[in-house]
Structures are given as structure tokens and as C-alpha cells.
Motif scaffolding. Structure first.
Motif, PDB file in Angstrom:
ATOM      1  N   ARG A  39       0.838  -1.202   0.000  1.00  9.18           N
ATOM      2  CA  ARG A  39       0.000   0.000   0.000  1.00  9.18           C
ATOM      3  C   ARG A  39       0.871   1.249   0.000  1.00  9.18           C
ATOM      4  O   ARG A  39       2.047   1.208   0.359  1.00  9.18           O
ATOM      5  CB  ARG A  39      -0.941   0.024   1.194  1.00  9.18           C
ATOM      6  N   LEU A  78       1.360   4.664   1.773  1.00 10.34           N
ATOM      7  CA  LEU A  78       1.021   5.260   3.062  1.00 10.34           C
ATOM      8  C   LEU A  78       0.678   6.728   2.864  1.00 10.34           C
ATOM      9  O   LEU A  78       1.374   7.449   2.151  1.00 10.34           O
ATOM     10  CB  LEU A  78       2.186   5.090   4.039  1.00 10.34           C
ATOM     11  N   TRP A 125       1.031   9.402   4.541  1.00  7.96           N
ATOM     12  CA  TRP A 125       1.709  10.241   5.517  1.00  7.96           C
ATOM     13  C   TRP A 125       2.112  11.554   4.864  1.00  7.96           C
ATOM     14  O   TRP A 125       2.523  11.587   3.705  1.00  7.96           O
ATOM     15  CB  TRP A 125       2.956   9.547   6.051  1.00  7.96           C
ATOM     16  N   TRP A 170       5.751   7.480   0.821  1.00  8.55           N
ATOM     17  CA  TRP A 170       6.086   6.308   1.631  1.00  8.55           C
ATOM     18  C   TRP A 170       5.319   5.129   1.052  1.00  8.55           C
ATOM     19  O   TRP A 170       4.111   5.201   0.827  1.00  8.55           O
ATOM     20  CB  TRP A 170       5.667   6.507   3.085  1.00  8.55           C
ATOM     21  N   GLU A 213       4.656   0.879   1.588  1.00  9.92           N
ATOM     22  CA  GLU A 213       4.821  -0.293   2.444  1.00  9.92           C
ATOM     23  C   GLU A 213       4.739  -1.518   1.556  1.00  9.92           C
ATOM     24  O   GLU A 213       3.913  -1.581   0.640  1.00  9.92           O
ATOM     25  CB  GLU A 213       3.722  -0.342   3.501  1.00  9.92           C
ATOM     26  N   GLY A 214       5.621  -2.485   1.809  1.00  5.79           N
ATOM     27  CA  GLY A 214       5.603  -3.687   0.992  1.00  5.79           C
ATOM     28  C   GLY A 214       6.697  -4.650   1.373  1.00  5.79           C
ATOM     29  O   GLY A 214       7.193  -4.628   2.505  1.00  5.79           O
ATOM     30  N   TYR A 215       7.039  -5.490   0.421  1.00  6.47           N
ATOM     31  CA  TYR A 215       8.046  -6.519   0.644  1.00  6.47           C
ATOM     32  C   TYR A 215       9.193  -6.361  -0.343  1.00  6.47           C
ATOM     33  O   TYR A 215       8.970  -6.215  -1.543  1.00  6.47           O
ATOM     34  CB  TYR A 215       7.452  -7.920   0.438  1.00  6.47           C
ATOM     35  N   ARG A 222       9.861  -7.434   4.960  1.00  2.11           N
ATOM     36  CA  ARG A 222       8.781  -6.452   4.914  1.00  2.11           C
ATOM     37  C   ARG A 222       9.367  -5.125   5.347  1.00  2.11           C
ATOM     38  O   ARG A 222      10.117  -5.055   6.316  1.00  2.11           O
ATOM     39  CB  ARG A 222       7.642  -6.859   5.845  1.00  2.11           C
ATOM     40  N   ARG A 223       9.016  -4.043   4.624  1.00  2.00           N
ATOM     41  CA  ARG A 223       9.582  -2.749   4.971  1.00  2.00           C
ATOM     42  C   ARG A 223       8.733  -1.608   4.424  1.00  2.00           C
ATOM     43  O   ARG A 223       7.893  -1.806   3.560  1.00  2.00           O
ATOM     44  CB  ARG A 223      11.015  -2.646   4.474  1.00  2.00           C
ATOM     45  N   ALA A 224       8.981  -0.424   4.956  1.00  2.00           N
ATOM     46  CA  ALA A 224       8.413   0.819   4.441  1.00  2.00           C
ATOM     47  C   ALA A 224       9.575   1.601   3.847  1.00  2.00           C
ATOM     48  O   ALA A 224      10.644   1.682   4.456  1.00  2.00           O
ATOM     49  CB  ALA A 224       7.740   1.605   5.551  1.00  2.00           C
TER      50      ALA A 224
END
Length: 92
Positions: free
Chosen positions: A33, A35, A37, A45, A47-49, A60-62
Motif C-alpha cells: 500500500r 502510506l 503520511w 512512503w 509499504e511492501g516486501y 517487509r519494509r516501508a
């Protein structure tokens, strides 16, 4: 090429130094997704892998990137899918 000004869930991306200096060594990244922010103009930003060359998730990280520097990557065929395709029997 897809419009990456707004990456979407499921996109597989090459993230390199064009997207952010922290990625001097490029990675493959599957988006979960975007983010929402508040951040600097032109940055997002995500989010994912982080994935390996076979498309398997390894971390997994942002990440904080400039979407203009992102590149789409063709989705690799999973090892199991390739094996199943090779084992199909012809109809009788």
C-alpha cells in the motif's frame, strides 16, 4: 510503462538511486500500500516486501521514494507454477 506517480498494491518495482539515494544498490519491491503520511512534495512512503529474483518476499519494509524514479518489473513465474506447467498431461 505504468503511471508510477501513484503506485498501487501488487506493483512490482525496481527501486534504485533514481528513486532515493538510499538505494545505491537497487532492490525489487512489491507494494502492499501507499502510506498517506504527510511528506515532502514529490515523495511517497510505500509499504511492501523486498523480494528476491524469484519474486519471493524476503523482508517487509516501508520505503521513502520519489515515484518518478521507480521502474516496473515483469512479474517472475513462481518456481512451483513453472513445474506444474511442465507436468501437464495432454488430454486423452
Amino acid at each position: 510503462m505504468a503511471d508510477l506517480s501513484r503506485p498501487r498494491a501488487g506493483d512490482l518495482l525496481r527501486v534504485g538511486p533514481e528513486a532515493s539515494v538510499q538505494f545505491v544498490r537497487p532492490i525489487l519491491f512489491r507494494v502492499i500500500r501507499v502510506l498517506e503520511w504527510t511528506t515532502y512534495d514529490g515523495w511517497r512512503w510505500l509499504e511492501g516486501y523486498q523480494v528476491n529474483d524469484r519474486g519471493e518476499a524476503v523482508h517487509r519494509r516501508a520505503i521513502f521514494v520519489q515515484p518518478a524514479g521507480l521502474r516496473t518489473v515483469p512479474v517472475p513465474v513462481a518456481v512451483g507454477q513453472a513445474r506444474r506447467r511442465g507436468l501437464r498431461r495432454s488430454p486423452r
